[in-house]
Design a protein around this motif. Structure first.
Motif, mmCIF file in Angstrom:
data_model
loop_
_atom_site.group_PDB
_atom_site.id
_atom_site.type_symbol
_atom_site.label_atom_id
_atom_site.label_comp_id
_atom_site.label_asym_id
_atom_site.label_seq_id
_atom_site.Cartn_x
_atom_site.Cartn_y
_atom_site.Cartn_z
ATOM 1 N N ILE A 52 0.681 -1.112 0.509
ATOM 2 C CA ILE A 52 -0.116 -0.201 -0.564
ATOM 3 C C ILE A 52 1.048 1.415 -0.286
ATOM 4 C CG2 ILE A 52 -2.082 -0.906 1.508
ATOM 5 C CD1 ILE A 52 -1.476 0.353 3.653
ATOM 6 N N HIS A 53 1.851 1.085 0.162
ATOM 7 C CA HIS A 53 3.020 2.262 -0.059
ATOM 8 C C HIS A 53 3.291 2.893 1.211
ATOM 9 C CE1 HIS A 53 4.645 1.042 -4.122
ATOM 10 N NE2 HIS A 53 3.015 1.293 -4.743
ATOM 11 N N ASP A 54 2.972 2.284 2.553
ATOM 12 C CA ASP A 54 3.111 3.430 3.864
ATOM 13 C C ASP A 54 4.120 3.752 3.871
ATOM 14 O OD1 ASP A 54 2.522 4.404 6.013
ATOM 15 O OD2 ASP A 54 0.911 2.731 6.655
ATOM 16 N N PHE A 55 4.927 4.420 3.927
ATOM 17 C CA PHE A 55 6.161 4.941 3.722
ATOM 18 C C PHE A 55 6.228 4.919 5.531
ATOM 19 C CE2 PHE A 55 5.701 5.620 -0.558
ATOM 20 C CZ PHE A 55 6.725 5.232 -0.902
ATOM 21 N N PHE A 56 5.622 5.457 6.046
ATOM 22 C CA PHE A 56 6.264 5.735 7.347
ATOM 23 C C PHE A 56 5.925 4.958 8.148
ATOM 24 C CE2 PHE A 56 3.429 6.961 11.787
ATOM 25 C CZ PHE A 56 4.608 8.005 12.206
ATOM 26 N N ASN A 57 4.771 4.379 7.842
ATOM 27 C CA ASN A 57 4.187 2.731 8.610
ATOM 28 C C ASN A 57 5.399 1.823 8.148
ATOM 29 O OD1 ASN A 57 3.685 0.585 10.343
ATOM 30 N ND2 ASN A 57 3.250 -0.349 8.951
ATOM 31 N N ILE A 58 7.226 2.383 7.303
ATOM 32 C CA ILE A 58 7.839 1.155 7.021
ATOM 33 C C ILE A 58 9.210 1.671 8.116
ATOM 34 C CG2 ILE A 58 9.729 1.024 5.172
ATOM 35 C CD1 ILE A 58 7.352 1.157 3.219
ATOM 36 N N TYR A 59 9.157 3.739 7.739
ATOM 37 C CA TYR A 59 10.125 3.937 8.803
ATOM 38 C C TYR A 59 10.226 3.486 10.263
ATOM 39 C CZ TYR A 59 12.891 7.200 5.303
ATOM 40 O OH TYR A 59 13.072 7.195 4.447
ATOM 41 N N LYS A 60 8.391 3.145 10.884
ATOM 42 C CA LYS A 60 8.158 3.744 11.971
ATOM 43 C C LYS A 60 8.864 1.978 11.980
ATOM 44 C CE LYS A 60 4.692 3.411 15.420
ATOM 45 N NZ LYS A 60 5.334 2.166 16.089
ATOM 46 N N ILE A 61 8.519 0.502 11.282
ATOM 47 C CA ILE A 61 9.158 -0.630 11.742
ATOM 48 C C ILE A 61 10.430 -0.958 11.390
ATOM 49 C CG2 ILE A 61 8.519 -2.634 10.519
ATOM 50 C CD1 ILE A 61 5.512 -1.854 9.687
ATOM 51 N N ILE A 62 10.419 -0.327 10.580
ATOM 52 C CA ILE A 62 12.467 -0.512 10.907
ATOM 53 C C ILE A 62 13.188 -0.062 11.748
ATOM 54 C CG2 ILE A 62 12.474 -1.102 7.810
ATOM 55 C CD1 ILE A 62 13.848 1.842 8.006
ATOM 56 N N ASN A 63 13.122 1.350 12.087
ATOM 57 C CA ASN A 63 13.081 2.267 13.573
ATOM 58 C C ASN A 63 13.292 1.144 14.476
ATOM 59 O OD1 ASN A 63 14.808 4.281 12.156
ATOM 60 N ND2 ASN A 63 12.825 5.280 11.290
ATOM 61 N N ASP A 64 11.765 0.929 14.811
ATOM 62 C CA ASP A 64 11.303 0.267 15.862
ATOM 63 C C ASP A 64 12.326 -1.877 15.685
ATOM 64 O OD1 ASP A 64 9.609 1.664 16.165
ATOM 65 O OD2 ASP A 64 7.696 0.633 15.950
#
Length: 478
Positions: A79-91
């Motif tokens: 879904i191209h949710d870039f914000f959630n992608i950043y959040k997942i990899i940073n967590d």
């Protein structure tokens, strides 16, 4: 001018030097060396095995982490949710201590997210290739902090993109360092404990050895009364017991030597005294008896010459005096040393001696001479030794034994001669030979004469049961 020592001599001297090191330092050195070798081998084995296991686990963990993260990112990538992608990899980055970086690529292999606060390092900008993304495609990079295990895992088989993750071995190094420090600390404790035990063992071993050294030095200086302390019943303890037995034997031997030396001194003194008495007796005999005889004979000859009166009676008196003088001279010569002993041997000399002795004594002497070869005489030194011993024994029987019968038997074969002297007298206590040797110099002299010829001398006697003397001498014809 300096002399150079040959290299071969130096090399040969090295083992000798180490062999000369005291036992204390040998045990300490060997114990320390064994501890270090054992510790080094054990540590190396632990590090090798543990490193292999940890790095294998790190490889698996890298692959598993990448696969797990790719599955989590699948929906957000679709879904191209870039914000959630950043959040997942940073967590994920913050929760894991060994993840160095996470990079997310889209299906066009462009970076859409990463955990670097700065631009991605150039050496990590390599674009993943779909054909080269097997499940276990792990590459290893080296940086200033250690090793990085890098892997690229496709998301939704590469249709949604891919995730790249790098895990460092910093935690492994920390674990290995901690284990090494703990092992070295315990090894140090074991070495110290081993040294304490080695010192205790060395003390237990060297204490009795040092006691033996001190005791042996005292014995070397002549102190045979010293004894080594027996600390245990092990091999060193048995050695100490044997050492003490040896010291006791040496002490007894020294006492025997001292006693024999005293006997020898008393015997020498007695011999010197006897010689002087014999010389005095001979001098008196020559002066009083022979001198008077010769003076009387000289006066008789002067009287005949002066008065010019010569008769057969005077000639008979002179003849009697000369014959008597010759007989007395023969007796004196026989007493000093019978010529018959040199001319005809010990058998004839003893027969003559016993015959003369029984004329002036009430003791009957039974004499036998048994020889396997009557034509063979004994060596001169044995003949004179046996003659003097038998002479001394007969004199003792006549003076002290109060005997009625004495027996002398000589048995002579080619290899030895055995002499048996017996009497039926009052006997004596053999113990006086040890307790009061000054009064038994005659017996001591007999024993010493036999000892000089390496023979056996045995005395058997008891009160009211007579005395028996056995002498055995070996014959050396060389």
């Amino acid at each position: 001018m300096n002399k150079t020592i040959p290299a071969k001599k130096v090399l040969l001297g090295i083992p000798q030097f180490f062999l000369s090191v005291p036992i204390f330092f040998k045990i300490l050195g060997i114990g320390t060396l064994i501890a270090f070798l054992f510790g080094a081998v054990t540590l190396n084995q632990i590090q090798t095995s543990l490193t292999h296991y940890l790095y294998q686990d790190l490889r698996k963990n890298t692959s598993l982490t990448a696969h797990s993260l790719s599955e989590i990112l699948t929906r957000s990538m679709i879904i191209h949710d870039f914000f959630n992608i950043y959040k997942i990899i940073n967590d994920k980055f913050e929760d894991s201590t060994n993840i160095s970086y996470i990079i997310v690529f889209d299906r066009e292999c462009k970076i859409i997210a990463h955990t670097f606060g700065v631009p991605v390092p150039k050496n990590l900008l390599l674009k993943p290739v779909k054909e080269e993304t097997p499940k276990n495609n792990i590459r290893v990079f080296k940086n200033s902090k250690g090793l990085l295990f890098d892997t690229i895992t496709p998301i939704l088989d590469g249709e949604a993109g891919s995730v790249r993750i790098g895990l460092s071995d910093e935690k492994i190094n920390t674990v290995l360092s901690s284990i090494t420090k703990s092992f070295l600390l315990k090894l140090t404790f074991c070495i110290i404990l081993g040294q304490i035990l080695a010192i205790l063992l060395t003390y237990i071993l060297t204490r009795p050895i040092n006691s033996l050294i001190v005791s042996s030095n005292k014995i070397r200086k002549g102190d045979f009364k010293t004894r080594a302390k027996v600390f245990s019943t092990d091999e060193i303890g048995k050695l100490a017991v044997s050492f003490n037995q040896m010291a006791e034997t040496l002490d007894k031997y020294q006492e025997e030597v001292k006693k024999k030396e005293l006997d020898r001194l008393f015997l020498i003194k007695k011999i010197v005294t006897t010689q002087e008495e014999e010389r005095k007796k001979i001098a008196l005999e020559l002066h009083d008896h022979f001198g008077q005889y010769l003076s009387s004979l000289l006066l008789m000859i002067h009287s005949i010459y002066k008065n010019k009166i010569f008769s057969p009676h005077h000639l008979e008196d002179i003849e009697k005096k000369i014959i008597g003088l010759i007989d007395d001279l023969h007796k004196l010569s026989f007493t000093l040393r019978p010529s018959i002993l040199d001319d005809y041997g010990i058998d004839s000399a003893l027969k003559r001696y016993f015959c003369e002795t029984m004329k002036y004594s009430s003791v009957k002497i039974d004499y036998q001479y048994i020889s396997s070869d009557k034509s063979s005489r004994l060596p001169g030194v044995i003949e004179i030794t046996l003659y003097r011993i038998i002479q001394e024994a007969i004199i003792n029987i006549l003076r002290h034994a109060n005997a009625g019968l004495a027996s002398v038997v000589l048995f002579h074969n080619n290899s030895e001669v055995t002499t048996l002297i017996e009497d039926d007298g009052i006997g004596f206590d053999i113990g006086i030979l040890q307790d009061n040797q000054k009064t038994c110099l005659g017996l001591i002299g007999m024993r010493e004469r036999v000892a000089l010829l390496n023979g056996n001398f045995i005395i058997e006697s008891s009160k009211e049961k007579g005395t028996t003397i056995r002498i055995k001498l070996s014959i050396d014809r060389n």
